[in-house]
Each structure stands twice: as structure tokens, then as C-alpha cells.
Design a protein around this motif. Structure first.
Motif: not given
Length: 359
Positions: A302-330
Motif C-alpha cells: 500500500r502506497h499512501q498518497v497525500s491528497r489522493a487515493p491510496d495506491k494498492f499493488e501486488r509487488l511481491d511474488h512467489l512463483l514455482v516451477s512446473k514440477v511444483l505446480k501440483d505440489k501446491i496445497e495452500n
């Protein structure tokens, strides 16, 4: 089951204090007593002025002077506020990751100190000094043994070979099985070029130019990172994770190479984010102005902007390789329950994923 997470800790422990100066190179620690003007400029002693600490609070007679530390290069720095630090520790303890990638840690000593304050300290740590002029680095805490840790800080920028490509580093760390018999997976930790533009720049055309330069640099970093990954892995068969603060949102042009078919990477939140709160009884932070409400839950910064609406972005990421895709539980974003850093500890929210792997 193994939980892997990424968390930007927001300048853990040491922050530069730009209001102090040294006339000669000094090492170690030192104690100073300052008198500050309302605009935080350092003023010469004057009996009509009240002594205040680095946060602008009056110094109570007898309590003692303000303690400031010196960086290895002699700059004045100050530690992260205790309430902010405790919030980070509480959130990290609650997340209970087995492997935790972190960003914005000043040095290995800071990471060790942070680790020692956790309820269950991690036995394995990794941090290699990077290129950031503020000394913020990427690091790793792990309950599983660590194999090799590889820095890529010296990779040249293809546009300007005399300049290093990565603003901080793009570190690769091998996570071993508990018996150290083999590599379980490799985790790549990134902290790509930020969107920061000097606030003193007010010309709109110049601001846009700087933003375009930042985006172009970030795109080159991602493309360079993709080449390093492809050179090291069989992307269809190797287990690896790419994570960190990418400083851009999913679907953005600078991140296109990570989202292409070439690396076969899978965003652990691709089905839509689920939320876990920093406190068991938690709910999302309350807003005072309707225009500051997040458009959806798919954000980590969350980027708090003075005299403007706050800005929300997904800047953080967690990417897994193909063989780990089916291992994702949660997979979840750990959402802050308050806006202030005295509760949240950072301006970022962490992401974690549970993988069905035998440690």
C-alpha cells in the motif's frame, strides 16, 4: 509439507539518519545528543531550545542521550523502532514458514539479530552483500539445511556494461533435504528496481521519463534473471522457486518474461488470493475514506498518497516451477490488520505457499 514465504521487512534494524553528519571517518558505535529544529535540521546548542530525540520527542533529563550507530562506512544510522520490529517478529512467528526469503535487510548481523528474537529461531541463514547504496540486501532463513548460495550481483547491465544489472542482487540458494542427501529445490530471491522518483521532481514530463527509465531497468533485470534461471535449470523437470519484491504487478510489461511459456513458472496465487491475517482474530484494516479502499484483495503493498487515493499493488511474488505446480496445497497473503507500521511492521504483506514435499 513445507511452507515457503517471501517478506519485505522494510529496512530491518538500521535506517539511515540523514540529519547527522561526520567530519571524519569513524567506526564502531557512538552516542550523540542533538538539538533539532521543527524541520529536523541539526542546530547548534542553544539554551532556549528543548532537547529532543531523533523522533522529535523531548529528552527527559536523566534518561540519557540518544544512541545512534555508525555504518561500516561511517554514516549515521538508527535502529528500526521497537514497536515496528515487534510487529515483524510477531507476523513472522505466526506465519511459521520453513523457508523464508526476505528483502531489505541491512547485513548478516541484522538478520542474525532478527532471527535470534523469533520464538523459534531458524538454524540456517544466508545473506550476501549486494549493490544497493543503502546496503539493503536479500536474505534467507531456513529450517532445512542450505547447500550453496550464489550471488549474481556482478552481472552487467546489457544496456550499460559498466553498470551492474541488479540493483541489489538475484541470489540463488539450494535448499537440501533434512538428511542432506540431495537438493529439494533452489530458491531465487529478487528485489528488482523500485518505482521511486525523487519527490523534488515536480515536472510531469520529467517524472514520466524517470518512471519509464525505472520500468526499462526492471524489465532488463527480469530478462537477465530469466536467462540465469534457464542456464541453471531444466525448466520442465527441476524444482525451483522465484520470489521476492519484484516492484511491479502481475501482467505488467517488465514482468513479461517471468509470465511467458519459456520458464513455465506458476504464480501460487493464480487462482485468486486467499487471505490470512497477521492476528488470529484479525480482519482487514479499517479505512477512513472510501476512496482509499483497496479495489480487491490482490495486493501486497500500500502506497499512501497525500491528497489522493491510496495506491494498492501486488509487488511481491512467489512463483514455482512446473514440477511444483501440483505440489501446491495452500497459498495465501498474510494481510495486515492495521495500516500503521507499529502493528504491521512493514509497508509490504508477505506471501506464503504450502508445498506437499517430503523434507
Amino acid at each position: 509439507m513445507i511452507r515457503v514465504a517471501t517478506f519485505n521487512l522494510n529496512n530491518i534494524f538500521d535506517r539511515f539518519n540523514f540529519h547527522g553528519a561526520l567530519t571524519e571517518r569513524v567506526f564502531g558505535t557512538a552516542t550523540y545528543r542533538w538539538r533539532l529544529a521543527p524541520n529536523r535540521d541539526v542546530l547548534p546548542p542553544h539554551e532556549d531550545r528543548v532537547d529532543v530525540d531523533e523522533f522529535g520527542q523531548p529528552i527527559i533529563e536523566g534518561v540519557g542521550p540518544v544512541r545512534l550507530e555508525l555504518s561500516p562506512r561511517g554514516q549515521l544510522v538508527k535502529p528500526k523502532r521497537e514497536a515496528h520490529l515487534n510487529a515483524l517478529l510477531n507476523r513472522t512467528d505466526r506465519m511459521n514458514a520453513d523457508v523464508l526469503a526476505v528483502q531489505e535487510v541491512e547485513n548478516i548481523a541484522a538478520l542474525r539479530e532478527f532471527n535470534s528474537a523469533l520464538d523459534a529461531p531458524y538454524p540456517f541463514l544466508a545473506l550476501l552483500e549486494g549493490n544497493d547504496p543503502r546496503f539493503i540486501d536479500v536474505g534467507l532463513l531456513s529450517r532445512l539445511p542450505i547447500g550453496s548460495a550464489t550471488s549474481n550481483r556482478w552481472v552487467p547491465d546489457p544496456e550499460t556494461p559498466s553498470v551492474f544489472l541488479f540493483s541489489r542482487d538475484f541470489m540463488a540458494v539450494e535448499i537440501l533435504k533434512s538428511d542432506r542427501s540431495s537438493v529439494l529445490f533452489t530458491i531465487w530471491i529478487a528485489h528488482f528496481k523500485s518505482k521511486f522518483v525523487d519527490p523534488d521532481i515536480t515536472d510531469e514530463a520529467e517524472i514520466e521519463k524517470k518512471q519509464d527509465q525505472n520500468s526499462a531497468r526492471r524489465k532488463r533485470q527480469v530478462e537477465g534473471a530469466a536467462k540465469l534461471i534457464a542456464a541453471r535449470h531444466d525448466v520442465s523437470n527441476d524444482a525451483f522457486i522465484v520470489c521476492g519484491d519484484f516492484n511491479d504487478h502481475p501482467g505488467s510489461d517488465p514482468l513479461a518474461e517471468f509470465e511467458s511459456e519459456a520458464l513455465k513458472l506458476v504464480d501460487v496465487l493464480e487462482g485468486g488470493p486467499k487471505i490470512d491475517f497477521e492476528r488470529p482474530e484479525g480482519e482487514g484494516p479499517r479505512i477512513s475514506n472510501r476512496e482509499d479502499e483497496p479495489p480487491d484483495e490482490n495486493w501486497t503493498h500500500r502506497h499512501q498518497v497525500s491528497r489522493a487515493p491510496d495506491k494498492f499493488e501486488r509487488l511481491d511474488h512467489l512463483l514455482v516451477s512446473k514440477v511444483l505446480k501440483d505440489k501446491i496445497e495452500n497459498a495465501r497473503i498474510q494481510r495486515r490488520t492495521h495500516w500503521g507500521k507499529q502493528h504491521a511492521g512493514s509497508d509490504h504483506d508477505p506471501i506464503y505457499v504450502d508445498l506437499d514435499l517430503q523434507p
